[in-house]
Design an enzyme around this catalytic site. Structure first.
Site, PDB file in Angstrom:
ATOM      1  N   ASP A  45      46.844  40.501  39.153  1.00  0.00           N
ATOM      2  CA  ASP A  45      46.397  41.649  38.390  1.00  0.00           C
ATOM      3  C   ASP A  45      47.341  41.778  37.604  1.00  0.00           C
ATOM      4  OD1 ASP A  45      44.978  44.147  38.114  1.00  0.00           O
ATOM      5  OD2 ASP A  45      46.098  45.659  38.673  1.00  0.00           O
ATOM      6  N   HIS A  48      43.216  44.342  36.497  1.00  0.00           N
ATOM      7  CA  HIS A  48      42.206  45.402  36.199  1.00  0.00           C
ATOM      8  C   HIS A  48      41.351  46.711  34.972  1.00  0.00           C
ATOM      9  CE1 HIS A  48      45.345  48.587  37.754  1.00  0.00           C
ATOM     10  NE2 HIS A  48      44.329  49.554  36.488  1.00  0.00           N
ATOM     11  N   SER A  97      48.559  52.349  33.397  1.00  0.00           N
ATOM     12  CA  SER A  97      48.755  50.377  34.412  1.00  0.00           C
ATOM     13  C   SER A  97      48.213  49.798  32.636  1.00  0.00           C
ATOM     14  CB  SER A  97      46.996  51.079  34.403  1.00  0.00           C
ATOM     15  OG  SER A  97      46.667  51.200  35.827  1.00  0.00           O
TER      16      SER A  97
END
Length: 465
Positions: A198, A168, A273
């Site tokens: 992911d 993402h 992230s």
């Protein structure tokens, strides 16, 4: 269950991959509290002299000790010896460096490291990722193209520039740039990714980079110390946070996709992230996946960070590096949905849980195993299947070519079938390029906005666009 109504936490991240941080204010000034005035306390002169003599000795001893420590830690820079830590771009701009000189230790999987040693051993293997893209905004009639920016983190896999991050973080990105803690920046190419897990791999044209050392996430226990290095808020680059493992094998649901996660109370924020999570030996045991969390009441949840266990995705990361996508991702070859009371009433079934098969791909894995439209999958091996979320998370435990035993419900009876997973077709694996013209909405002519021709056709022509 992932969709248990008792679970008050819901997890999400922006689908476009951006984790935009607000720009820092130009007139920022640190808040200072009132200075407390310390008043002298009257003592007799003899006591003062004794105290002063003791304090002088202590300061002298501390200064000598500090000099010895500095001398011992300022020599060399190779692994296993001490030396200066690489600094971020603040060092080249004259700002205060992010770290001082600390002992550099070799990550060997046997030596316990302090938090400072973990940072020193790994900070030059972590990158800050910044992306740009374009998003389409619409008010129902007009569509406009708006520039987007995003920030994330990643870590070096190989000396020649392969870098791991979250899917993402780079999803929808038109440009990807990475920065190292010494100030070096590179344009990055997206090699490939896997949305269901992911994970993604990008590459920069560089040599002699320092890769991380992989650990074993299955050895983690609740209470173990873990650390994360990343790019929180897109501007606090190369920050390290720490905490404990709060839970292992935590099943959470992210926008309808179930994930098996490591839960931690280490501070995880947007921008973290894709960064690495380290154990106390300095090894990567997880990929941080920052999520916004809210309870059902809308209150903000604190101390809930999550990371993808490295053992779950290491083979897939290698597959992406080699082939550009995950070649051994298991594929069932059906169109399916979660069994419900409405379906049970419609087909007069006496079960209300499982995965209802509404179509079977010809010559696919399910077809070869004898599955039919109307079958309900209730088990995969010994794993109970009550919903599509269950099937998705269980499927992640297998690879293409593995054989499993399915328990299915058919016409009031329960039976078993042997199934060998197919691999997902390549055309479904490859990331899709962004369309050159905006699609959808009321813009029939694809020019990004509702022009008079669109309006005329909308009100007087075919409305089924």
């Amino acid at each position: 269950m992932y969709n248990d109504e008792r679970n008050l936490y819901h997890y999400t991240y922006r689908k476009d991959g951006s984790e935009t941080a607000p720009p820092p204010a130009d007139n920022y000034q640190p808040i200072q509290g009132p200075v407390q005035e310390m008043k002298p306390v009257r003592k007799n002169r003899i006591g003062l002299k004794i105290t002063a003599l003791a304090l002088s000795c202590a300061l002298l001893g501390g200064g000598v000790g500090g000099g010895v420590v500095w001398a011992a830690t300022s020599r060399g820079g190779s692994a296993g010896q001490s030396g200066p830590v690489l600094r971020n771009d603040a060092a080249s701009s004259g700002e205060t460096p992010v770290s001082s000189t600390v002992k550099l230790c070799r990550v060997d999987g046997k030596t316990l490291l302090t938090d400072a040693e973990v940072y020193a051993a790994n900070v030059d293997s972590v990158v800050a990722i910044n992306t740009t893209g374009t998003a389409t905004a619409s008010n129902g009639f007009w569509q406009t193209q708006q520039p987007t920016t995003g920030a994330g983190s990643g870590f070096v896999l190989t000396p020649d520039g392969f870098i791991a991050t979250n899917y993402h973080v780079i999803d929808g990105a038109e440009t990807v740039k990475v920065a190292f803690c010494n100030g070096d920046t590179y344009d990055a190419e997206v090699i490939g990714g896997e949305e269901d897990y992911d994970i993604a791999v990008i590459k920069v044209e560089a040599e002699n980079l320092k890769p991380v050392t992989m650990g074993d996430s299955t050895l983690l226990n609740v209470g173990d110390r873990v650390l994360a290095i990343g790019n929180p808020l897109g501007e606090l680059t190369f920050s390290q946070t720490g905490g404990m493992v709060s839970s292992v094998n935590r099943a959470i649901n992210v926008e309808g996709v179930p994930f098996n996660m490591i839960q931690t109370d280490a501070s995880i924020n947007p921008g973290n992230s894709g960064g690495p999570m380290f154990n106390q030996y300095g090894q990567v045991v997880g990929i941080v996946s920052a999520k916004y969390t809210n309870t059902a009441s809308g209150a903000s949840a604190e101390g809930l960070g999550f990371a993808i266990p490295i053992n779950d995705v290491a083979a897939m990361i290698q597959d992406i590096m080699t082939n550009g996508y995950v070649t051994n991702k298991p594929y069932l070859g059906v169109t399916a949905m979660t069994m419900s009371q409405d379906l049970a009433n419609q087909f007069r079934y006496d079960i209300t849980e499982g995965v209802f098969i509404s179509a079977v791909d010809k010559d696919g894995a399910a077809d070869r195993a004898g599955l039919q439209m109307g079958d309900v999958i209730t088990k995969v091996d010994e794993h109970e299947i009550k919903s599509m979320a269950d099937l998705t998370i269980v499927k992640k435990q297998y690879s293409a070519g593995d054989t499993v035993t399915l328990t299915i419900y058919r016409q009031g009876e329960t039976m078993e079938a042997e199934l060998t997973w197919d691999s997902v077709p390549e055309e479904q694996q490859q990331p899709q390029e962004a369309p050159q013209q905006p699609q959808g909405g009321n813009d029939q002519y694809g020019n990004g906005y509702m022009d008079p021709y669109d309006l005329f056709d909308y009100f007087f022509g075919n409305r089924g666009w």
